[in-house]
Scaffold this active site. Structure first.
Site, PDB file in Angstrom:
ATOM      1  N   GLY A 103      20.348  23.657  12.221  1.00  0.00           N
ATOM      2  CA  GLY A 103      19.931  22.504  11.623  1.00  0.00           C
ATOM      3  C   GLY A 103      18.459  22.129  12.030  1.00  0.00           C
ATOM      4  O   GLY A 103      17.705  21.713  11.177  1.00  0.00           O
TER       5      GLY A 103
ATOM      6  N   GLY B 103      21.230  25.374  16.851  1.00  0.00           N
ATOM      7  CA  GLY B 103      20.051  25.086  16.564  1.00  0.00           C
ATOM      8  C   GLY B 103      19.697  25.518  14.999  1.00  0.00           C
ATOM      9  O   GLY B 103      18.360  25.423  14.755  1.00  0.00           O
TER      10      GLY B 103
ATOM     11  N   VAL C 193      24.917  22.140   7.779  1.00  0.00           N
ATOM     12  CA  VAL C 193      25.042  23.586   8.641  1.00  0.00           C
ATOM     13  C   VAL C 193      26.785  23.773   8.618  1.00  0.00           C
ATOM     14  O   VAL C 193      27.182  22.497   9.085  1.00  0.00           O
ATOM     15  CB  VAL C 193      24.380  23.416   9.796  1.00  0.00           C
ATOM     16  CG1 VAL C 193      24.883  24.786  10.867  1.00  0.00           C
ATOM     17  CG2 VAL C 193      22.881  23.606   9.596  1.00  0.00           C
TER      18      VAL C 193
ATOM     19  N   ASN D 248      26.940   9.275  11.308  1.00  0.00           N
ATOM     20  CA  ASN D 248      26.623  10.752  11.886  1.00  0.00           C
ATOM     21  C   ASN D 248      25.951  10.713  12.987  1.00  0.00           C
ATOM     22  O   ASN D 248      24.725  11.233  12.932  1.00  0.00           O
ATOM     23  CB  ASN D 248      25.877  11.218  10.744  1.00  0.00           C
ATOM     24  CG  ASN D 248      26.000  12.801  10.797  1.00  0.00           C
ATOM     25  OD1 ASN D 248      26.352  13.424  11.839  1.00  0.00           O
ATOM     26  ND2 ASN D 248      25.365  13.447   9.526  1.00  0.00           N
TER      27      ASN D 248
ATOM     28  N   TYR E 296      17.656  13.887  15.223  1.00  0.00           N
ATOM     29  CA  TYR E 296      16.608  13.216  14.334  1.00  0.00           C
ATOM     30  C   TYR E 296      15.838  12.501  15.292  1.00  0.00           C
ATOM     31  O   TYR E 296      14.801  12.743  15.521  1.00  0.00           O
ATOM     32  CB  TYR E 296      17.047  12.555  13.213  1.00  0.00           C
ATOM     33  CG  TYR E 296      17.701  13.213  12.136  1.00  0.00           C
ATOM     34  CD1 TYR E 296      17.552  14.273  11.738  1.00  0.00           C
ATOM     35  CD2 TYR E 296      19.095  12.619  11.335  1.00  0.00           C
ATOM     36  CE1 TYR E 296      18.098  15.449  10.790  1.00  0.00           C
ATOM     37  CE2 TYR E 296      19.425  13.019  10.264  1.00  0.00           C
ATOM     38  CZ  TYR E 296      19.214  14.473  10.103  1.00  0.00           C
ATOM     39  OH  TYR E 296      19.656  15.038   9.046  1.00  0.00           O
TER      40      TYR E 296
END
Length: 166
Positions: free
Chosen positions: A99, A97, A89, A126, A133
């Site tokens: 991603g 939002g 993104v 990251n 996640y």
């Protein structure tokens, strides 16, 4: 030196393939995780080819990001999965939002195709992606080490014709 022949697997190889899967799982002390049957192996290896695909994400009519995914396979489950190769993104659209929406769509595709898992890799530094996640229920697979042969190393090994003894 023995002669080695490689050939494509055929449907009639499914029982032997399944047996090797079970033997490997026993060796790795994970026999209890094997759910696949010979019929699963036949169906998933020989009846259901899948290819790469891409999704685009737009925010307010502007292209904001994309995701690329392809089929992978679990011998232990006897089913395909989806490997998310790339999700990106643009910085200006992060935190909105986009991603998460891309991840959600790939997950929906995986479920609609009968996949049993969705996997991806993330660089260990990251932290923004890792937070996303973690928030969606992703679980890091720290017991696995990813290996890669690429570029000159891949070419050299492929062309060497040498066998390796460990």
């Amino acid at each position: 030196m023995p002669s080695i022949c490689i050939r494509p697997a055929q449907r009639s190889d499914a029982p032997a393939i399944h047996q090797f899967i079970v033997e490997l799982a026993i060796y790795e002390k994970a026999a209890h995780e094997v759910e696949s049957s010979v019929a699963d192996i036949e169906r998933s290896l020989f009846d259901q080819p899948m290819s790469s695909a891409a999704l685009m994400c737009e925010v307010d009519g502007q292209i904001a990001g994309f995701a690329v995914y392809f089929a992978n396979y679990s011998t232990w489950l006897g089913h395909h999965g989806i490997y998310l190769e790339d999700l990106y993104v643009s910085p200006v659209f992060r935190g909105l939002g986009a991603g998460r929406a891309l991840l959600h769509e790939v997950a929906k595709i995986a479920v609609s195709q009968g996949c049993r898992r969705m996997e991806w890799s993330v660089l260990n530094w990251n932290t923004p992606a890792i937070r996303v996640y973690d928030a969606i229920g992703g679980v890091p697979q720290s017991e696995w080490t990813r290996y890669r042969l690429a570029g000159d190393a891949l070419l050299a090994f492929a062309e060497s014709g040498k066998t390796i003894s460990v």
